[in-house]
Enzyme design. Structure first.
Site, PDB file in Angstrom:
ATOM      1  N   CYS A   1       2.348  -2.630   2.131  1.00  0.00           N
ATOM      2  CA  CYS A   1       2.808  -2.704   3.517  1.00  0.00           C
ATOM      3  C   CYS A   1       3.799  -1.583   3.789  1.00  0.00           C
ATOM      4  O   CYS A   1       4.981  -1.679   3.425  1.00  0.00           O
ATOM      5  CB  CYS A   1       3.456  -4.066   3.787  1.00  0.00           C
ATOM      6  SG  CYS A   1       4.110  -4.222   5.456  1.00  0.00           S
TER       7      CYS A   1
ATOM      8  N   CYS B   1       6.685  -2.548   6.068  1.00  0.00           N
ATOM      9  CA  CYS B   1       7.650  -3.447   5.421  1.00  0.00           C
ATOM     10  C   CYS B   1       8.594  -2.680   4.491  1.00  0.00           C
ATOM     11  O   CYS B   1       9.799  -2.924   4.471  1.00  0.00           O
ATOM     12  CB  CYS B   1       6.928  -4.520   4.606  1.00  0.00           C
ATOM     13  SG  CYS B   1       5.758  -5.530   5.507  1.00  0.00           S
ATOM     14  N   ASP B   2       8.029  -1.761   3.723  1.00  0.00           N
ATOM     15  CA  ASP B   2       8.776  -1.146   2.625  1.00  0.00           C
ATOM     16  C   ASP B   2       9.025   0.350   2.796  1.00  0.00           C
ATOM     17  O   ASP B   2       9.714   0.956   1.972  1.00  0.00           O
ATOM     18  CB  ASP B   2       8.018  -1.366   1.304  1.00  0.00           C
ATOM     19  CG  ASP B   2       7.796  -2.832   1.011  1.00  0.00           C
ATOM     20  OD1 ASP B   2       8.671  -3.638   1.365  1.00  0.00           O
ATOM     21  OD2 ASP B   2       6.753  -3.181   0.440  1.00  0.00           O
TER      22      ASP B   2
END
Length: 298
Positions: free
Chosen positions: A129, A132-133
């Site tokens: 992701c 996300c990261d």
């Protein structure tokens, strides 16, 4: 006893819950983790009809709140099986619930590369992701593996924060939209590594420090010095828990556009269904169809 139990709180499941509640049926939505499904990781949705731009998180949150406002009940438990009968019994990690109809909307999970240390490096440089990261890799070198729209979107997102982004794809042409490919070509910090696959994840101090790629045509190997590897090679369905009650085809629940399975009273919606197009719009459409069909069945 509920009229309808929906398994999964992604766009398909939430849409099904909305339509079922609008039909006056009692609805329980079971979700293993959090609402929204894969779309929550998309920073900008621009292909949903009628909405020019919206973040995936905002879209999912609006759907969730809409379903709640209509009266759908939510329990965050993993469904691990369904028992057929005049009354359907849905077994979860916490217990058992009964309903007259069930809608399976479990979506799909990220496909893994299958490399030896891939699992152990999740959270230590391996991610599925980018949104996300990605911020953890600001001003660092990263690689994105994949050739579809998700990989292209991930690479573009990362190029705004990372020093260098390698896009690794096993073919010489991308499957994603050409406009997204051209956007990446215009970025000076993006390099395409085509006809290649990731052969090895290199680690140092228990963290990703590089990836070895192998050219499929020349068999030449090359090491890319990266701190992160973002895997975007598609999804796999999560339907094994229901194989005794529905027919699976390559892991997907077999059903036509009417979203009916081989078992009366069991319906399916979204990316976990056999279909040729898996998009946000088609997931919402499936949810509407399944929600109405299940309500009519009840």
């Amino acid at each position: 006893m509920y009229d309808i139990i929906v398994i999964g709180a992604g766009p398909a499941g939430l849409s099904a819950a909305i339509y079922a509640r609008r039909s006056g049926k009692t609805v329980l939505v079971l979700e293993e983790s959090t609402y929204g499904g894969q779309i929550v990781n998309t920073p900008d949705v621009e292909n949903y009809p009628g909405i020019a731009h919206v973040s995936g998180f905002d879209f999912a949150t609006n759907l969730y709140n809409q379903a709640k406002d209509f009266g759908a009940e939510f329990k965050f438990e993993k469904a691990i099986g369904v028992e057929d009968g005049e009354v359907k019994k849905v077994k979860t990690s916490n217990g058992e619930y009964e309903s007259k109809a069930v809608i399976i909307a479990t979506g799909a999970k990220n496909r893994k590369l299958g490399l030896d240390n891939e699992e152990s490096m999740i959270g230590k440089g391996v991610s599925y992701c980018a949104t996300c990261d990605g911020m953890f890799f600001r001003d660092k070198n990263v690689a994105v593996n994949g050739g579809g729209n998700t990989a292209l979107e991930d690479a573009f997102f990362l190029s705004n924060y990372c020093k260098k982004v390698y896009v690794i794809h096993r073919r010489d042409e991308f499957r994603g939209d050409e406009k997204d490919v051209e956007k990446l070509r215009s970025k000076e910090n993006v390099e395409f590594v085509l006809d290649s696959t990731v052969a090895e994840i290199i680690t140092s101090d228990d963290h990703v420090s590089g990836v070895k790629v192998k050219n499929k045509k020349t068999e030449e190997e090359r090491v890319l010095d990266v701190d992160g590897l973002f895997v975007a090679i598609g999804q796999v369905p999560d339907n094994e828990d229901f194989k005794d009650i529905v027919e699976l085809e390559n892991g997907y629940v077999k059903a036509l556009e009417d979203c009916k399975t081989k078992t009366p009273g069991i319906f399916v919606a979204g990316d976990c269904r056999t279909k040729s197009v898996r998009q946000l719009a088609t997931a919402a459409a499936d949810g509407a169809i399944a929600g109405i069909a299940a309500s009519q069945y009840v």
